[in-house]
Design an enzyme around this catalytic site. Structure first.
Site, PDB file in Angstrom:
ATOM      1  N   GLN A  30       0.829  -1.207   0.000  1.00  0.00           N
ATOM      2  CA  GLN A  30       0.000   0.000   0.000  1.00  0.00           C
ATOM      3  C   GLN A  30       0.867   1.263   0.000  1.00  0.00           C
ATOM      4  O   GLN A  30       2.074   1.208   0.219  1.00  0.00           O
ATOM      5  CB  GLN A  30      -0.938  -0.002   1.219  1.00  0.00           C
ATOM      6  N   HIS A  61      -8.484   3.101  20.054  1.00  0.00           N
ATOM      7  CA  HIS A  61      -7.744   1.957  20.571  1.00  0.00           C
ATOM      8  C   HIS A  61      -8.291   1.479  21.919  1.00  0.00           C
ATOM      9  O   HIS A  61      -8.364   0.270  22.166  1.00  0.00           O
ATOM     10  CB  HIS A  61      -6.251   2.306  20.690  1.00  0.00           C
ATOM     11  N   ASP A  85       0.162  -0.083  13.894  1.00  0.00           N
ATOM     12  CA  ASP A  85       0.641   1.115  14.597  1.00  0.00           C
ATOM     13  C   ASP A  85       0.934   0.843  16.066  1.00  0.00           C
ATOM     14  O   ASP A  85       1.574   1.658  16.737  1.00  0.00           O
ATOM     15  CB  ASP A  85      -0.333   2.280  14.438  1.00  0.00           C
ATOM     16  N   GLU A 105       0.209  -8.878  11.376  1.00  0.00           N
ATOM     17  CA  GLU A 105       0.176  -7.669  10.545  1.00  0.00           C
ATOM     18  C   GLU A 105       0.733  -8.017   9.163  1.00  0.00           C
ATOM     19  O   GLU A 105       1.808  -8.596   9.047  1.00  0.00           O
ATOM     20  CB  GLU A 105       0.999  -6.563  11.209  1.00  0.00           C
ATOM     21  N   GLY A 138      -3.733 -11.732   7.590  1.00  0.00           N
ATOM     22  CA  GLY A 138      -4.593 -12.138   8.698  1.00  0.00           C
ATOM     23  C   GLY A 138      -5.514 -13.285   8.348  1.00  0.00           C
ATOM     24  O   GLY A 138      -5.738 -14.195   9.156  1.00  0.00           O
ATOM     25  N   ASP A 155      -8.227  -5.133  13.857  1.00  0.00           N
ATOM     26  CA  ASP A 155      -7.993  -3.698  13.671  1.00  0.00           C
ATOM     27  C   ASP A 155      -7.502  -3.498  12.238  1.00  0.00           C
ATOM     28  O   ASP A 155      -6.321  -3.312  11.994  1.00  0.00           O
ATOM     29  CB  ASP A 155      -6.962  -3.196  14.680  1.00  0.00           C
ATOM     30  N   THR A 157      -7.872  -1.915   8.114  1.00  0.00           N
ATOM     31  CA  THR A 157      -8.273  -0.743   7.345  1.00  0.00           C
ATOM     32  C   THR A 157      -9.652  -1.015   6.758  1.00  0.00           C
ATOM     33  O   THR A 157     -10.256  -2.056   7.017  1.00  0.00           O
ATOM     34  CB  THR A 157      -7.249  -0.467   6.234  1.00  0.00           C
ATOM     35  N   ASP A 158     -10.172  -0.095   5.950  1.00  0.00           N
ATOM     36  CA  ASP A 158     -11.494  -0.293   5.357  1.00  0.00           C
ATOM     37  C   ASP A 158     -11.461  -1.452   4.362  1.00  0.00           C
ATOM     38  O   ASP A 158     -10.385  -1.844   3.891  1.00  0.00           O
ATOM     39  CB  ASP A 158     -11.942   1.001   4.673  1.00  0.00           C
ATOM     40  N   PRO A 162      -5.851  -4.628   0.527  1.00  0.00           N
ATOM     41  CA  PRO A 162      -5.420  -5.826   1.254  1.00  0.00           C
ATOM     42  C   PRO A 162      -6.330  -6.219   2.411  1.00  0.00           C
ATOM     43  O   PRO A 162      -6.302  -7.363   2.860  1.00  0.00           O
ATOM     44  CB  PRO A 162      -4.017  -5.458   1.763  1.00  0.00           C
TER      45      PRO A 162
END
Length: 283
Positions: A30, A61, A85, A105, A138, A155, A157-158, A162
């Site tokens: 990305q 978080h 993060d 991750e 994942g 957790d 991304t939209d 990926p």
């Protein structure tokens, strides 16, 4: 100074003034940008979508982590999907009773960039001896692991690029298989006002799978649309219905300090607006 325009939605967005561009790279997976903003501090975006900021990361978080960990009576094994993060990891690591943390991750470069530019997110948690950091997809991990977990936190991304597979029926099924009896899974699920179809889709996939499924809310300024929906799926129908008194006792016993989460807010977060209840068939 320049501007950064978020491109998640057609016809609607938000603009950030970039005081200083700190890092920009196209990773294997990305396009990653980190910049300084006067209001929000350091900001990270992936593929044109804001992911986290120094100023308000604690809200997201804490709510994605403390709600399932304090709802569960004795979480020992925790799986984090995404979360490069380190913010979710930091919150999980606050729980002394947790014995093992696996974090998966897909993009190792995100972890390294965030260690450098967002050290407060992880607050040293990447050095926690309980952590097993796995750089992998994942979906691939949950489909193949033989490990079992008390709490799974997705957790991601939209659901574009990926992370799209992390909203699939196969992913929820695999997570359900990986949960111990009495376990709970939570997942980022977008802002309901702007991403209601995403909420509907998750509802349809969770409804036939988990003994108890629902959504809860968290107000995060950075994520346009204002209020985030966080998906909840549990094998134990009692976990979501923990009273504020029980939660307050557990919260007190942990000795954890939070800036947004409170036991009262936890109990109230599962109250949903009518338009969301109608969308998921629970009105």
């Amino acid at each position: 100074m320049s501007d950064y325009l978020e491109t998640l939605y057609d016809g609607y967005g938000q603009r950030f003034i970039v005081e200083r561009l700190l890092h920009e790279v196209r990773t294997e997976h990305q396009h990653l940008v980190i910049f300084q903003n006067a209001v929000l501090g350091k900001v990270m975006a992936l593929d044109g979508v804001i992911q986290t900021t120094e100023a308000d990361e604690f809200i997201y978080h804490e709510m994605l982590t403390q709600v399932p960990l304090l709802a569960h009576p004795a979480p020992k094994r925790v799986l984090i999907i995404g979360g490069g993060d380190g913010g979710i990891l930091r919150e999980v690591a606050k729980h002394r009773g947790v014995e093992h943390i696996t974090m998966v991750e897909i993009d190792g470069s995100v972890v390294e960039m965030c260690k450098e530019h967002f050290p407060g997110h992880s607050a040293g948690a990447f050095e926690d001896p309980r952590l097993n950091l796995v750089i992998d997809d994942g979906m691939n991990f949950v489909a193949n692991t033989t490990e079992r977990y008390d709490v799974i936190i997705s957790d991601s991304t939209d659901p574009i690029g990926p992370a799209e597979v992390l909203f699939s029926e196969n992913f929820y099924q695999a997570c359900h298989r990986c949960l111990n009896d009495g376990g709970v899974m939570v997942a980022q699920n977008g802002t309901p006002f702007l991403q209601l179809d995403e909420v509907k889709t998750t509802a349809s996939r969770m409804s036939g799978l988990f003994a108890d499924w629902h959504f809860y809310l968290s107000a995060v300024p950075t994520y346009i649309g204002g209020v985030m929906t966080l998906a909840w799926g549990s094998k134990d129908v009692t976990l979501r219905r923990q009273g504020a008194e029980t939660l307050a006792q557990r919260y007190s016993d942990t000795g954890i300090q939070t800036r947004y989460y409170t036991p009262e807010l936890h109990a109230a977060a599962f109250a949903l607006p009518r338009y969301v209840l109608e969308a998921i068939g629970k009105a």
